[in-house]
Every structure is written in C-alpha cells, then in structure tokens.
Scaffold this active site. Structure first.
Site, short mmCIF file in Angstrom:
data_model
loop_
_atom_site.label_atom_id
_atom_site.label_comp_id
_atom_site.label_asym_id
_atom_site.label_seq_id
_atom_site.Cartn_x
_atom_site.Cartn_y
_atom_site.Cartn_z
CG ASP A 18 -17.59 84.59 45.64
OD1 ASP A 18 -16.70 85.05 46.38
OD2 ASP A 18 -18.36 83.66 46.00
N GLY A 19 -14.57 84.90 44.47
CA GLY A 19 -13.44 84.00 44.25
C GLY A 19 -12.07 84.66 44.35
CG ASN A 20 -11.65 88.92 44.42
OD1 ASN A 20 -11.87 88.53 43.28
ND2 ASN A 20 -12.00 90.12 44.85
CD1 TRP A 23 -7.24 84.03 40.19
CD2 TRP A 23 -6.04 85.42 41.49
NE1 TRP A 23 -6.27 84.62 39.40
CE2 TRP A 23 -5.53 85.48 40.18
CE3 TRP A 23 -5.45 86.21 42.49
CZ2 TRP A 23 -4.45 86.30 39.84
CZ3 TRP A 23 -4.38 87.03 42.14
CH2 TRP A 23 -3.89 87.06 40.82
NE ARG A 31 -9.88 86.27 52.28
CZ ARG A 31 -10.76 85.51 51.62
NH1 ARG A 31 -10.52 84.24 51.39
NH2 ARG A 31 -11.91 86.03 51.20
CG HIS A 35 -9.81 91.37 48.03
ND1 HIS A 35 -10.91 90.64 47.64
CD2 HIS A 35 -9.60 91.05 49.34
CE1 HIS A 35 -11.34 89.91 48.68
NE2 HIS A 35 -10.56 90.13 49.71
CB SER A 63 -22.32 91.74 51.05
OG SER A 63 -21.64 91.00 52.05
CD1 TRP A 67 -20.71 95.71 57.12
CD2 TRP A 67 -18.71 96.71 57.33
NE1 TRP A 67 -20.76 96.92 56.45
CE2 TRP A 67 -19.55 97.54 56.56
CE3 TRP A 67 -17.40 97.13 57.59
CZ2 TRP A 67 -19.13 98.78 56.05
CZ3 TRP A 67 -16.99 98.36 57.09
CH2 TRP A 67 -17.85 99.16 56.34
NE ARG A 69 -15.48 88.50 53.10
CZ ARG A 69 -15.19 88.08 51.88
NH1 ARG A 69 -14.02 88.37 51.35
NH2 ARG A 69 -16.06 87.38 51.18
CG LEU A 129 -21.42 100.61 31.71
CD1 LEU A 129 -22.20 99.54 30.95
CD2 LEU A 129 -20.15 100.00 32.30
CB SER A 194 -24.30 86.16 48.74
OG SER A 194 -23.79 84.85 48.68
#
Ligand code: IPE
Ligand code: IPE
Ligand code: MG
Length: 238
Positions: A18-20, A23, A31, A35, A63, A67, A69, A129, A194
């Site tokens: 979170d926080g893109n 930033w 924005r 991202h 999430s 949608w 946004r 991984l 969230s």
C-alpha cells in the site's frame, strides 16, 4: 537482532502493498507512476524473499474493492498487471519461481486471463519461491466461493455437513494446500487488513510500517522478520 541458530524465517509471508498513490503524490507525479514503481518493487522483493529463505510469498495487487477507483486508474493497473504477467512468463524460468494467481480472475479481460493461465502452467513445476499474486481478490468473496462449491457437493449428496472440517473447507480456498501466512506486512501506515486473507491470517503476526510500498526493499523486509522474531506465538496455549 543477532541471527543466531534460533532465528526464525517465516515460511509464508503475505504483503499488503500500500502507498503507491501517496508516494507519487509526494513527488507531484500521477498515481500511475506510483504503481509503476510499486510493480518494480514487487518484482525485486520476490528475489529478496527467496534469498532470505522465505518459501511462500503472497502479495495483494488488486482487491475486489479496487474496481471502485476511477476508470483510468483501474485501466492503468490492469495494463501493469498485463505486463507483469507477460514478463513473469520469462522471468519464472530464470528464477525458478512458481506463480499462482488467487482471486476471481473471471472478471478480468480475456487476454489477461490467458497470460495468467500460461504463467501458471509454465511455472507449475518450478521449485523456487512459491509466489501468489492476489488479483480481484477479496477474502469475503473467497469464502463465499468456497461455500458455494462446498454446498453444491452437499446438495448432490457427495458430502455430508458433518464431514466439513477445517481441512475440507480450506481445500476449496484459492490458497488450498498452502500453509497459512506466519507474517503479514502492510506498508504505508494503515492499520487494517482490507479484506486480505481473513481466514488465513487468523493466527498470523502483523507488522505495520509507515514506509510506502515503492520505497520498500530487502532491508525493510529484514526489519519485518526481526520483528517477527521478537514475537511469542502462542496459538491459544501458554
Ligand atoms: C496500493 O497503493 C496499490 C493498490 C491498491 C492497487 P494505493 O494505490 O492504494 O496507494 P495509496 O493508498 O492511495 O497511497
Ligand atoms: C488494499 O489497499 C488493496 C491492495 C493493496 C491491493 P487499498 O489501498 O485498496 O485499501 P484501503 O482502501 O486503504 O483499505
Ligand atoms: Mg491504498
């Protein structure tokens, strides 16, 4: 913290990136620029997590609520995911990671779904991984989808209600077969989950940091693991 023999590396780490937006705002950028940087960090953190000995890494990319946004931001995020999935098809053969997407991908554009299926297929037998990307993921939605599949089997007489144990129920989840996360990290200072993995995080340790996701790095991940090592996990015991 001293890395002695008792130092524990969490087997499964889940991250709410979170926080893109903030930033980018700090830099007077759109924005979307946040991202773009955020997706670079996501790429790097896979390598770092594996280096540190983490087996499973699950990240929240989009999430079921995102949608809501503005359409241009949703489009930008989908384009980034498109690029990310395509690039990962090649990357996964180099770094040996196994990638799976969790969430309901049926709502995504057909070409993106196709890239996801290809990536999952080509990386399925990789032994590095185990990397899960949550896209159109919502924990409540995941539980509801599991209940629907389960109740269909009950209605068909294939399963009786008494047979629904935690193990059976969990086998219908998107993360079926994976251990529950040991550590959940959320960046950007928000103290909430969230709708991320509500069932799976029931006994996880939570680490919150003010660092914005595009500034997150291996050193910050190491700090989260140090924090994890200071916790006493009791699981209801003493
Ligand atoms: C996280 O950054 C990325 C997604 C949710 C897709 P945000 O876009 O939520 O950034 P802030 O919270 O507005 O700063
Ligand atoms: C959570 O971040 C979702 C992802 C990181 C993909 P949000 O920025 O969407 O969450 P809220 O709105 O602050 O709760
Ligand atoms: Mg946010």
């Amino acid at each position: 913290m001293a890395k002695d023999s008792a130092y524990k590396i969490p087997r499964h780490v889940a991250i709410i990136m979170d926080g893109n937006g903030r930033w980018a705002k700090k830099r007077l950028l759109p924005r979307k620029a946040g991202h773009v940087q955020g997706s670079r960090v996501a790429e790097q953190i896979c390598e770092d997590a594996f280096d540190l000995g983490i087996e499973y890494l699950t990240i929240y990319a989009f999430s079921t609520e995102n949608w809501a946004r503005p359409q241009d931001e949703v489009d930008a995020l989908m384009d980034l995911l498109r690029k990310y999935m395509k690039d990962s098809i090649e990357r996964s053969s180099k770094n040996n990671m196994r990638v799976t997407v969790i969430g309901d991908i049926s709502r995504l554009a057909e070409d993106l779904q196709e890239s996801i299926r290809t990536l999952e297929r080509v990386s399925a037998n990789n032994t590095g991984l185990k990397f899960q990307v949550a896209i159109n993921y919502g924990g409540r939605d995941e539980i509801l989808r599991a209940v629907r599949k389960l109740s269909t089997r009950v209605a068909a007489g294939e399963l009786s209600p008494e047979d629904i144990t935690e193990e059976v129920f969990y086998s219908y989840f998107d993360t079926a077969g994976m251990p529950y996360p040991d550590l959940m990290i959320r960046t950007s200072g928000e103290l909430r989950t969230s709708n991320f993995l509500p069932w799976q995080l029931a006994y996880s340790e939570f680490y919150f940091t003010d660092v914005l996701w595009p500034d997150f790095n291996k050193k910050e991940l190491q700090k989260a693991i140090d924090f994890y090592n200071g916790r006493d996990r009791r699981f209801g015991g003493v």
